[in-house]
Design a protein around this motif. Structure first.
Motif, PDB file in Angstrom:
ATOM      1  N   ARG A   1       1.850 -15.863   9.441  1.00  0.00           N
ATOM      2  CA  ARG A   1       0.943 -14.733   9.226  1.00  0.00           C
ATOM      3  C   ARG A   1      -0.366 -14.931   9.991  1.00  0.00           C
ATOM      4  O   ARG A   1      -0.903 -13.981  10.571  1.00  0.00           O
ATOM      5  CB  ARG A   1       0.670 -14.535   7.737  1.00  0.00           C
ATOM      6  CG  ARG A   1       1.876 -14.027   6.959  1.00  0.00           C
ATOM      7  CD  ARG A   1       1.557 -13.847   5.485  1.00  0.00           C
ATOM      8  NE  ARG A   1       0.540 -12.834   5.262  1.00  0.00           N
ATOM      9  CZ  ARG A   1       0.797 -11.538   5.149  1.00  0.00           C
ATOM     10  NH1 ARG A   1       2.031 -11.086   5.238  1.00  0.00           N
ATOM     11  NH2 ARG A   1      -0.192 -10.672   4.935  1.00  0.00           N
TER      12      ARG A   1
ATOM     13  N   VAL B   1       1.929  -6.282   9.066  1.00  0.00           N
ATOM     14  CA  VAL B   1       1.371  -6.722   7.790  1.00  0.00           C
ATOM     15  C   VAL B   1       2.150  -6.143   6.616  1.00  0.00           C
ATOM     16  O   VAL B   1       2.167  -6.727   5.518  1.00  0.00           O
ATOM     17  CB  VAL B   1      -0.127  -6.338   7.701  1.00  0.00           C
ATOM     18  CG1 VAL B   1      -0.306  -4.837   7.567  1.00  0.00           C
ATOM     19  CG2 VAL B   1      -0.815  -7.083   6.553  1.00  0.00           C
ATOM     20  N   ASN B   2       2.826  -5.012   6.819  1.00  0.00           N
ATOM     21  CA  ASN B   2       3.528  -4.344   5.728  1.00  0.00           C
ATOM     22  C   ASN B   2       4.992  -4.758   5.587  1.00  0.00           C
ATOM     23  O   ASN B   2       5.688  -4.252   4.712  1.00  0.00           O
ATOM     24  CB  ASN B   2       3.461  -2.821   5.937  1.00  0.00           C
ATOM     25  CG  ASN B   2       2.042  -2.298   5.874  1.00  0.00           C
ATOM     26  OD1 ASN B   2       1.225  -2.779   5.087  1.00  0.00           O
ATOM     27  ND2 ASN B   2       1.719  -1.327   6.717  1.00  0.00           N
TER      28      ASN B   2
ATOM     29  N   ASN C   1       3.877  -6.730  18.954  1.00  0.00           N
ATOM     30  CA  ASN C   1       4.074  -8.145  18.683  1.00  0.00           C
ATOM     31  C   ASN C   1       5.244  -8.702  19.487  1.00  0.00           C
ATOM     32  O   ASN C   1       5.165  -9.798  20.037  1.00  0.00           O
ATOM     33  CB  ASN C   1       4.311  -8.377  17.191  1.00  0.00           C
ATOM     34  CG  ASN C   1       3.020  -8.618  16.434  1.00  0.00           C
ATOM     35  OD1 ASN C   1       2.504  -9.725  16.390  1.00  0.00           O
ATOM     36  ND2 ASN C   1       2.479  -7.558  15.848  1.00  0.00           N
TER      37      ASN C   1
ATOM     38  N   ASP D   1       1.483  -3.407  15.694  1.00  0.00           N
ATOM     39  CA  ASP D   1       2.800  -2.926  15.304  1.00  0.00           C
ATOM     40  C   ASP D   1       3.917  -3.841  15.777  1.00  0.00           C
ATOM     41  O   ASP D   1       3.688  -4.827  16.499  1.00  0.00           O
ATOM     42  CB  ASP D   1       3.026  -1.490  15.773  1.00  0.00           C
ATOM     43  CG  ASP D   1       2.919  -1.332  17.284  1.00  0.00           C
ATOM     44  OD1 ASP D   1       3.433  -2.181  18.019  1.00  0.00           O
ATOM     45  OD2 ASP D   1       2.310  -0.340  17.730  1.00  0.00           O
TER      46      ASP D   1
ATOM     47  N   LEU E   1       3.266  -1.395  11.128  1.00  0.00           N
ATOM     48  CA  LEU E   1       2.399  -2.572  11.185  1.00  0.00           C
ATOM     49  C   LEU E   1       3.108  -3.776  10.572  1.00  0.00           C
ATOM     50  O   LEU E   1       3.738  -3.677   9.517  1.00  0.00           O
ATOM     51  CB  LEU E   1       1.088  -2.311  10.442  1.00  0.00           C
ATOM     52  CG  LEU E   1       0.193  -1.196  10.979  1.00  0.00           C
ATOM     53  CD1 LEU E   1      -1.110  -1.125  10.178  1.00  0.00           C
ATOM     54  CD2 LEU E   1      -0.106  -1.394  12.462  1.00  0.00           C
TER      55      LEU E   1
ATOM     56  N   LEU F   1      -1.028  -9.385  12.756  1.00  0.00           N
ATOM     57  CA  LEU F   1      -0.573  -8.604  11.603  1.00  0.00           C
ATOM     58  C   LEU F   1      -0.978  -7.141  11.653  1.00  0.00           C
ATOM     59  O   LEU F   1      -0.256  -6.274  11.154  1.00  0.00           O
ATOM     60  CB  LEU F   1      -1.096  -9.239  10.308  1.00  0.00           C
ATOM     61  CG  LEU F   1      -0.410 -10.536   9.869  1.00  0.00           C
ATOM     62  CD1 LEU F   1      -1.146 -11.135   8.690  1.00  0.00           C
ATOM     63  CD2 LEU F   1       1.049 -10.291   9.516  1.00  0.00           C
ATOM     64  N   GLN F   2      -2.127  -6.848  12.223  1.00  0.00           N
ATOM     65  CA  GLN F   2      -2.592  -5.467  12.261  1.00  0.00           C
ATOM     66  C   GLN F   2      -2.082  -4.714  13.487  1.00  0.00           C
ATOM     67  O   GLN F   2      -2.474  -3.566  13.714  1.00  0.00           O
ATOM     68  CB  GLN F   2      -4.126  -5.435  12.210  1.00  0.00           C
ATOM     69  CG  GLN F   2      -4.719  -6.022  10.936  1.00  0.00           C
ATOM     70  CD  GLN F   2      -4.209  -5.337   9.669  1.00  0.00           C
ATOM     71  OE1 GLN F   2      -3.929  -4.133   9.667  1.00  0.00           O
ATOM     72  NE2 GLN F   2      -4.078  -6.097   8.587  1.00  0.00           N
TER      73      GLN F   2
END
Length: 213
Positions: free
Chosen positions: A56, A112-113, A69, A65, A110, A62-63
């Motif tokens: 993470r 992070v989700n 990444n 998409d 994203l 993380l922010q």
């Protein structure tokens, strides 16, 4: 696989190979050619990818998409004349989402989700898209569910069978034994033993522990 207890130095060895830490001594060779690693960029240029234990904070943006990444390291392949070609970037990201069975609402979701297992797959996709020659896996199944672990095990075995060199550090001896072909045991920063782990004659944890303590 690099095997050792807490503080054995195995993580530091891998972080040196990834250019995150500076090595005091030693040599690194990729495909028989010695390479100099002073930074993460040097490691990438040498064909070395690193999936960190803390995905993470260290493995993902993380922010950003899913697509961004996955294409982060190989972005130059979709840049022509100084411009990013969105369709090429989307095609490459879509390919790896399909290959690794990444579950996300879309390429624009994203990171992070997403679940831990899917985040880990995205980190792996990033390095596979970059066509690395060596992939370092630092506790790759930590914090993911049983189903995602089984998928990762299958993928690791497939990648090794296809010729990718994988350096593995696991949470358990059973995981090390089950996944690796060769085991280097490290204690206090030094290698204390080397063991072959053929599929038909795996060592047991008892065989290994004596070299770790």
């Amino acid at each position: 696989s690099l095997v050792g207890g807490r503080g054995s130095g195995k993580e530091e060895v891998c972080r040196c190979m990834a250019g995150i830490m500076k090595a005091d001594s030693g040599r690194i060779s990729v495909n028989g050619r010695e390479v100099k690693i002073y930074s993460p960029n040097d490691a990438i240029n040498a064909g070395i990818g690193y999936i960190p234990m803390d995905r993470r904070d260290e493995g993902l943006a993380l922010q950003m998409d899913v697509m961004s990444n996955i294409t982060l390291v190989m972005l130059k392949e979709v840049i022509h004349g100084g411009l990013i070609y969105p369709q090429e970037e989307k095609a490459k990201a879509s390919y790896w989402v399909e290959q690794l069975r990444i579950k996300a609402p879309s390429l624009k979701a994203l990171c992070v989700n997403l679940s831990g297992g899917n985040q880990q797959k995205i980190v792996m996709a990033k390095w596979l898209a970059a066509k690395v020659k060596v992939l370092i896996l630092d506790h790759p199944t930590r914090g993911i569910d049983v189903g995602a672990k089984q998928e990762l095990y299958k993928r690791i075995r497939l990648l090794a069978a296809e010729g990718l060199a994988i350096i593995l550090m696991s949470d358990t001896l059973e995981e090390d034994i089950g996944l690796c072909h060769r085991m280097l045991i490290i204690k206090d920063g030094k290698m204390t033993a080397e063991m072959a782990c053929p599929a038909n004659k795996k060592p047991t944890p008892v065989d290994i522990i004596g070299y770790m303590v």
